[in-house]
Design a protein around this motif. Structure first.
Motif, short mmCIF file in Angstrom:
data_model
loop_
_atom_site.label_atom_id
_atom_site.label_comp_id
_atom_site.label_asym_id
_atom_site.label_seq_id
_atom_site.Cartn_x
_atom_site.Cartn_y
_atom_site.Cartn_z
N ALA A 58 0.81 -1.22 0.00
CA ALA A 58 0.00 0.00 0.00
C ALA A 58 0.84 1.27 0.00
CB ALA A 58 -0.96 0.00 1.19
N LEU A 62 -7.48 3.76 4.34
CA LEU A 62 -7.46 4.07 2.92
C LEU A 62 -8.89 4.15 2.41
CD1 LEU A 62 -7.98 0.96 2.29
CD2 LEU A 62 -5.53 0.83 1.89
N LEU A 118 -4.40 5.28 -0.94
CA LEU A 118 -3.82 4.17 -0.20
C LEU A 118 -3.38 4.72 1.16
CD1 LEU A 118 -1.87 2.23 -2.96
CD2 LEU A 118 -4.25 2.07 -2.28
#
Length: 576
Positions: free
Chosen positions: A129, A353, A337
């Protein structure tokens, strides 16, 4: 379940898997030294052989090439083969693609939790991420690292691939909610690990393109480094003469056509080494396959010869348990993210996120891969029954949702890794023992309680439907096939049970070749010469909120140390 939650059910998909995933960086062409393993000679020689072109391996190989010849072996392909995958919008498409040649290899721990291993140049930085945050000061001190050299190594990484994220509506509300929930003070943008709420770095640039550890190879000397892709390392070779300690002297690897190749250490310098940077799953696995590990276990799998009876290889496996809450939004949210981290004084970190979506075809494709893998490893039918019940549920897809997760620090709970077979491309058997230790469980409860406060906060209210509570949203995750673990009817009323039932991974697994147990403080394998392990398998716990910064730093840090040792050796040799 109250009426509001029932109405919201149709908005939720298996998007809970958004909490880690991937793409990578934009490149105009290839490095001249990237080659397919099929072009490798039958026998070659190098000063250093690095196994694993991932988060640590790219940094390590690039550094070593400044003053020595280096071979870097990567079992996967290049992230530059598909420029479209650098788009943040393809995050889940990359991560959930578990087809044979994909960059993400599904594995399922013995705990019944889905996990993923990277198989691409750049490693986990291609399928995560993107959050970049340094280790806490205590971690650096406990590791015995030189602070100034650590700082310089972090900066070396950051110059190449780290950015300040653009904070928009949902992430701003998340920050405000964390502060209202008591995760204070607000520390703004910083790479440092500081108590409170902060904005961290990201390896996604302002255009949403991903930059990865593979980009660190720009630092490499192209005349001294060779990178073979689709090169699956099968065995580390050793010299075993009389009563002398075993000494690593090469590697056997296989190309995509099934042809085997041998790379050996050049004999002109006694400082030459094999460096294992294949990650927390593959590094202990390859040591075992090479005959370094518990002798009885190796004998059970026909590993011959046993080079060294090393009972701690594969022990101390840890994975930070993650639990998630999905929050459907009455208004559109940006695609983001992980950009923000809440670092409370208890042992749990809070991240979030927003705005990611799944296609039904992608979801079905992922679970087809799950079922195929379950059949391969022959999990008991009893374990699967609950999973298939959940899989029968159908959900619509939405991008109008945010997600928050808690990650337990440490963890204290530990497991182990064992061979399932002798194929290095297959997953070994891994047990993490999530929440076995009561302190881990207590930290989960504290983390979830904080998330509930954030969702219920006034500052976050515009991103949830009226009347919906953080506690009420827990019901959504219980209905999704997020793992293979049983569900208990009291989970909604008992956060400890909820933690156990809905545990997932944040993909921060580590251990198996830990410092003081398998390697020494210089990352040299105990009882063996010319072999080091340099990756997260050496960690006793996870550094900071997210480990990728420290793993890349470690590759640079150890590489610099090795080059200094090499220079000192050559200087001493000349004096003699």
């Amino acid at each position: 379940m109250d009426f509001h939650i029932f109405r919201l059910f149709r908005f939720i998909s298996v998007a809970v898997f958004v909490f880690q995933g991937s793409c990578y960086s934009d490149k105009a062409g290839y490095y001249s030294f990237l080659r397919d393993a099929k072009s490798a000679p039958t026998l070659s020689h190098y000063d250093y052989i690095v196994i694993g072109g991932g988060t640590a391996g790219c940094a390590l190989a690039a550094t070593l090439s400044q003053n020595a010849t280096v071979l870097l072996l990567e079992r996967g392909g290049s992230p530059y083969d598909n420029p479209l995958a650098t788009d943040i919008g393809n995050f889940l498409n990359t991560f959930l693609n578990t087809t044979p040649n994909s960059w993400s290899q599904l594995f399922i721990s013995e705990d019944g939790v889905f996990n993923s291993r990277a198989r691409v140049l750049g490693g986990g930085t291609v399928i995560n991420a993107g959050f970049y945050s340094r280790a806490e000061a205590d971690f650096v001190a406990e590791s015995g690292w030189d602070r100034e050299e650590v700082e310089a190594a972090y900066e070396w990484v950051e110059k190449k691939l780290v950015f300040e994220p653009q904070i928009k509506g949902w992430q701003t509300a998340f920050i405000d909610g964390l502060l209202e929930a008591g995760v204070t003070p607000y520390n703004g943008f910083t790479y440092k690990h500081i108590y409170g709420t902060k904005v961290g770095g990201t390896i996604l640039d302002p255009d949403g393109r991903r930059h990865t550890a593979a980009d660190l190879l720009e630092y490499a000397d192209p005349k001294k480094i060779t990178v073979y892709l689709h090169a699956s390392a099968h065995k580390i070779l050793f010299t075993t003469t009389g009563t002398m300690r075993p000494k690593a002297n090469g590697v056997i690897f296989q190309d995509a056509n099934g042809v085997f190749h041998t790379a050996k250490l050049a004999a002109h310098n006694a400082q030459n080494e094999v460096l294992l940077s294949a990650g927390a799953i593959a590094s202990p696995q390859l040591l075992l396959l090479s005959g370094v590990g518990p002798a009885a276990h190796l004998a059970d799998h026909g590993v011959d010869p046993v080079i060294l009876d090393h009972p701690m290889v594969g022990q101390g496996m840890g994975d930070n348990p993650m639990n998630a809450v999905v929050i459907p939004s009455p208004k559109p949210v940006e695609v983001s993210l992980v950009q923000v981290a809440g670092i409370p004084h208890f042992g749990s970190y809070i991240e979030g996120l927003s705005g990611l979506s799944l296609s039904i075809s992608l979801t079905h494709s992922f679970f087809d891969g799950v079922i195929n893998l379950l059949n391969e490893i022959k999990l008991p039918t009893k374990t699967l029954s609950n999973f298939f019940k959940l899989l029968d549920l159908r959900f619509n897809i939405t991008t109008q949702a945010g997600g928050m997760i808690q990650k337990v620090y440490g963890p204290i709970s530990r497991g182990h890794l064992e061979l399932r077979n002798t194929n290095p491309d297959d997953n070994p058997s891994v047990t993490f023992n999530y929440y076995q230790d009561p302190e881990d469980l207590n930290n989960c409860v504290e983390g979830l309680s904080t998330i509930i406060k954030v969702i219920n906060s006034q500052n976050y209210s515009k991103y949830k439907f009226p009347g919906v509570t953080g506690r009420g949203l827990l019901d959504l995750i219980l209905a999704l096939p997020i793992n293979l673990r049983p569900r208990h009817i009291n989970s909604l009323f008992d956060l400890k049970q909820y933690c156990k039932d809905t545990v997932m991974t944040i993909y921060h697994y580590h251990g198996g070749c830990q410092v003081g147990k398998v390697v020494d403080n210089d990352y040299k394998v105990l009882g063996v010469d010319a072999l080091r392990v340099v990756d997260a398998s050496t960690f006793l716990k996870t550094p900071g909120t997210n480990p990728q910064a420290t793993i890349m730093m470690l590759g640079r840090y150890v590489g610099q140390k090795i080059l200094r040792e090499r220079a000192d050796f050559l200087e001493t040799k000349e004096e003699l």
